[in-house]
Write a protein that holds these residues in place. Structure first.
Motif, PDB file in Angstrom:
ATOM      1  N   ARG A  23       0.545  -1.296   0.131  1.00 23.41           N
ATOM      2  CA  ARG A  23       0.516  -0.128   0.008  1.00 23.41           C
ATOM      3  C   ARG A  23       0.492   1.045  -0.140  1.00 23.41           C
ATOM      4  O   ARG A  23       0.191   2.342  -0.004  1.00 23.41           O
ATOM      5  N   VAL A  24       2.172   1.213   0.046  1.00 26.91           N
ATOM      6  CA  VAL A  24       3.203   2.122   0.317  1.00 26.91           C
ATOM      7  C   VAL A  24       3.430   3.093  -1.496  1.00 26.91           C
ATOM      8  O   VAL A  24       3.069   2.179  -2.119  1.00 26.91           O
ATOM      9  N   PRO A  25       2.776   4.424  -1.515  1.00 24.55           N
ATOM     10  CA  PRO A  25       3.259   5.007  -2.428  1.00 24.55           C
ATOM     11  C   PRO A  25       3.847   4.089  -3.589  1.00 24.55           C
ATOM     12  O   PRO A  25       5.738   4.210  -2.452  1.00 24.55           O
ATOM     13  N   PRO A  26       4.192   4.635  -4.675  1.00 23.74           N
ATOM     14  CA  PRO A  26       5.387   4.366  -5.184  1.00 23.74           C
ATOM     15  C   PRO A  26       6.329   5.344  -5.268  1.00 23.74           C
ATOM     16  O   PRO A  26       5.989   6.482  -4.149  1.00 23.74           O
ATOM     17  N   TYR A  27       7.370   5.068  -6.175  1.00 22.59           N
ATOM     18  CA  TYR A  27       8.751   5.538  -5.725  1.00 22.59           C
ATOM     19  C   TYR A  27       8.993   6.680  -4.455  1.00 22.59           C
ATOM     20  O   TYR A  27       9.384   7.332  -3.892  1.00 22.59           O
ATOM     21  N   LEU A  28       8.652   5.171  -3.625  1.00 23.76           N
ATOM     22  CA  LEU A  28       9.426   5.154  -2.038  1.00 23.76           C
ATOM     23  C   LEU A  28      10.369   6.537  -2.026  1.00 23.76           C
ATOM     24  O   LEU A  28      10.518   6.581  -0.571  1.00 23.76           O
ATOM     25  N   GLY A  29      11.571   5.510  -2.703  1.00 22.84           N
ATOM     26  CA  GLY A  29      12.759   6.324  -2.747  1.00 22.84           C
ATOM     27  C   GLY A  29      13.501   8.260  -2.831  1.00 22.84           C
ATOM     28  O   GLY A  29      13.659   8.631  -2.423  1.00 22.84           O
ATOM     29  N   ARG A  30      11.872   8.571  -3.185  1.00 28.71           N
ATOM     30  CA  ARG A  30      11.894   9.614  -3.919  1.00 28.71           C
ATOM     31  C   ARG A  30      11.453  10.639  -3.139  1.00 28.71           C
ATOM     32  O   ARG A  30      10.540  10.377  -2.210  1.00 28.71           O
ATOM     33  N   ASP A  31      12.116  11.541  -2.802  1.00 27.25           N
ATOM     34  CA  ASP A  31      11.745  12.401  -1.669  1.00 27.25           C
ATOM     35  C   ASP A  31      10.305  13.209  -1.544  1.00 27.25           C
ATOM     36  O   ASP A  31      10.530  13.721  -3.245  1.00 27.25           O
ATOM     37  N   CYS A  32       9.332  12.576  -1.270  1.00 30.19           N
ATOM     38  CA  CYS A  32       8.281  13.265  -1.248  1.00 30.19           C
ATOM     39  C   CYS A  32       7.454  13.688   0.155  1.00 30.19           C
ATOM     40  O   CYS A  32       7.111  13.064   0.443  1.00 30.19           O
ATOM     41  N   ASN A  33       6.847  14.991  -0.193  1.00 24.44           N
ATOM     42  CA  ASN A  33       5.874  14.993   1.205  1.00 24.44           C
ATOM     43  C   ASN A  33       4.144  15.358   1.291  1.00 24.44           C
ATOM     44  O   ASN A  33       3.815  15.269   1.956  1.00 24.44           O
ATOM     45  N   HIS A  34       3.587  14.970  -0.617  1.00 23.55           N
ATOM     46  CA  HIS A  34       2.571  15.623  -0.461  1.00 23.55           C
ATOM     47  C   HIS A  34       1.987  14.307  -1.552  1.00 23.55           C
ATOM     48  O   HIS A  34       2.434  14.354  -2.311  1.00 23.55           O
ATOM     49  N   TRP A  35       1.380  12.767  -1.668  1.00 29.69           N
ATOM     50  CA  TRP A  35       0.425  12.082  -2.328  1.00 29.69           C
ATOM     51  C   TRP A  35      -0.662  11.934  -2.162  1.00 29.69           C
ATOM     52  O   TRP A  35      -1.565  12.604  -1.711  1.00 29.69           O
ATOM     53  N   CYS A  36      -1.132  12.173  -3.813  1.00 28.31           N
ATOM     54  CA  CYS A  36      -1.864  12.746  -4.252  1.00 28.31           C
ATOM     55  C   CYS A  36      -2.645  10.968  -4.905  1.00 28.31           C
ATOM     56  O   CYS A  36      -2.338  10.454  -5.496  1.00 28.31           O
ATOM     57  N   LYS A  37      -4.589  11.600  -5.317  1.00 29.83           N
ATOM     58  CA  LYS A  37      -4.593   9.910  -6.245  1.00 29.83           C
ATOM     59  C   LYS A  37      -4.909  10.898  -7.485  1.00 29.83           C
ATOM     60  O   LYS A  37      -5.682  11.864  -7.685  1.00 29.83           O
ATOM     61  N   ASN A  38      -4.518  10.431  -8.839  1.00 34.95           N
ATOM     62  CA  ASN A  38      -4.801  10.608 -10.155  1.00 34.95           C
ATOM     63  C   ASN A  38      -6.257  10.274 -10.008  1.00 34.95           C
ATOM     64  O   ASN A  38      -6.852   9.614  -9.323  1.00 34.95           O
ATOM     65  N   ASN A  39      -7.064  10.371 -11.669  1.00 33.24           N
ATOM     66  CA  ASN A  39      -8.515   9.915 -12.096  1.00 33.24           C
ATOM     67  C   ASN A  39      -8.592   9.133 -11.721  1.00 33.24           C
ATOM     68  O   ASN A  39      -9.676   8.023 -11.901  1.00 33.24           O
ATOM     69  N   ASN A  40      -7.402   7.930 -11.856  1.00 29.83           N
ATOM     70  CA  ASN A  40      -7.870   6.462 -11.789  1.00 29.83           C
ATOM     71  C   ASN A  40      -7.129   5.814 -10.485  1.00 29.83           C
ATOM     72  O   ASN A  40      -6.771   4.645 -10.180  1.00 29.83           O
ATOM     73  N   GLN A  41      -7.356   6.663  -9.207  1.00 31.64           N
ATOM     74  CA  GLN A  41      -7.263   6.391  -8.444  1.00 31.64           C
ATOM     75  C   GLN A  41      -5.763   5.612  -7.993  1.00 31.64           C
ATOM     76  O   GLN A  41      -6.033   5.019  -7.240  1.00 31.64           O
ATOM     77  N   VAL A  42      -4.515   6.321  -8.534  1.00 31.26           N
ATOM     78  CA  VAL A  42      -2.897   5.812  -8.567  1.00 31.26           C
ATOM     79  C   VAL A  42      -2.539   7.342  -7.561  1.00 31.26           C
ATOM     80  O   VAL A  42      -2.819   7.895  -8.084  1.00 31.26           O
ATOM     81  N   LEU A  43      -2.043   6.496  -6.430  1.00 31.63           N
ATOM     82  CA  LEU A  43      -1.612   8.030  -5.484  1.00 31.63           C
ATOM     83  C   LEU A  43      -0.288   8.470  -6.595  1.00 31.63           C
ATOM     84  O   LEU A  43       0.596   7.352  -7.748  1.00 31.63           O
ATOM     85  N   TYR A  44      -0.023   9.336  -6.698  1.00 31.67           N
ATOM     86  CA  TYR A  44       1.538   9.888  -7.446  1.00 31.67           C
ATOM     87  C   TYR A  44       1.873  11.234  -6.291  1.00 31.67           C
ATOM     88  O   TYR A  44       1.243  11.169  -5.230  1.00 31.67           O
ATOM     89  N   CYS A  45       2.978  11.555  -6.907  1.00 30.42           N
ATOM     90  CA  CYS A  45       3.700  12.427  -6.067  1.00 30.42           C
ATOM     91  C   CYS A  45       3.185  13.835  -7.414  1.00 30.42           C
ATOM     92  O   CYS A  45       3.238  14.305  -7.311  1.00 30.42           O
ATOM     93  N   CYS A  46       2.504  14.402  -5.740  1.00 28.26           N
ATOM     94  CA  CYS A  46       2.063  15.737  -5.796  1.00 28.26           C
ATOM     95  C   CYS A  46       2.212  17.358  -5.729  1.00 28.26           C
ATOM     96  O   CYS A  46       1.941  18.042  -5.973  1.00 28.26           O
ATOM     97  N   SER A  47       3.492  16.509  -5.014  1.00 23.24           N
ATOM     98  CA  SER A  47       4.155  18.400  -4.406  1.00 23.24           C
ATOM     99  C   SER A  47       5.259  18.335  -5.576  1.00 23.24           C
ATOM    100  O   SER A  47       6.407  17.520  -5.348  1.00 23.24           O
ATOM    101  N   LEU A  48       5.905  19.176  -5.855  1.00 26.70           N
ATOM    102  CA  LEU A  48       7.429  20.060  -6.423  1.00 26.70           C
ATOM    103  C   LEU A  48       8.553  20.147  -5.996  1.00 26.70           C
ATOM    104  O   LEU A  48       8.200  20.749  -4.707  1.00 26.70           O
ATOM    105  N   SER A  49       9.780  19.469  -5.856  1.00 25.70           N
ATOM    106  CA  SER A  49      10.899  18.941  -5.365  1.00 25.70           C
ATOM    107  C   SER A  49      11.158  20.968  -4.683  1.00 25.70           C
ATOM    108  O   SER A  49      10.729  21.638  -5.792  1.00 25.70           O
TER     109      SER A  49
END
Length: 108
Positions: A23-49
């Motif tokens: 259940r952990v968001p993808p790209y866990l190694g990536r520095d991301c402060n905010h995760w959002c769901k797209n229109n297909n309910q898939v998590l993506y990093c929605c904060s800009l570095s």
């Protein structure tokens, strides 16, 4: 008997941990402060570095418009990317935009 119980507990704990890890968001190694769901309910990093956003307090009133099925390519201005409503003006909501493939501030 105690060894068998301990072994069963370890197996159960391992299965639970593996289930939760899926259940952990993808790209866990990536520095991301905010995760959002797209229109297909898939998590993506929605904060800009490197961008500092105001803290999330609550959702703004109103509803996000329906996600468009087609993109016109016509925009009056550059959309403001956002991870949550509090990154937008009070009369706007942070909604997924399929054309930009990111959450943007939309007036409601």
């Amino acid at each position: 008997m105690k060894v068998q119980i301990l072994a069963a507990m370890v197996i159960v704990a391992t299965v639970v941990a593996m289930t939760e890890a899926s259940r952990v968001p993808p790209y866990l190694g990536r520095d991301c402060n905010h995760w959002c769901k797209n229109n297909n309910q898939v998590l993506y990093c929605c904060s800009l570095s490197g961008t500092i956003y105001p803290p999330y307090i609550r959702d703004h009133p109103g509803k996000c418009p329906s996600v468009r099925s087609t993109c016109t390519g016509v925009r009056s201005s550059t959309p403001k990317l956002c991870p949550h409503d509090d990154a937008c003006d009070f009369r706007s909501k942070c909604c997924y935009d399929a054309c930009v493939e990111h959450h943007v501030c939309k007036t409601v």
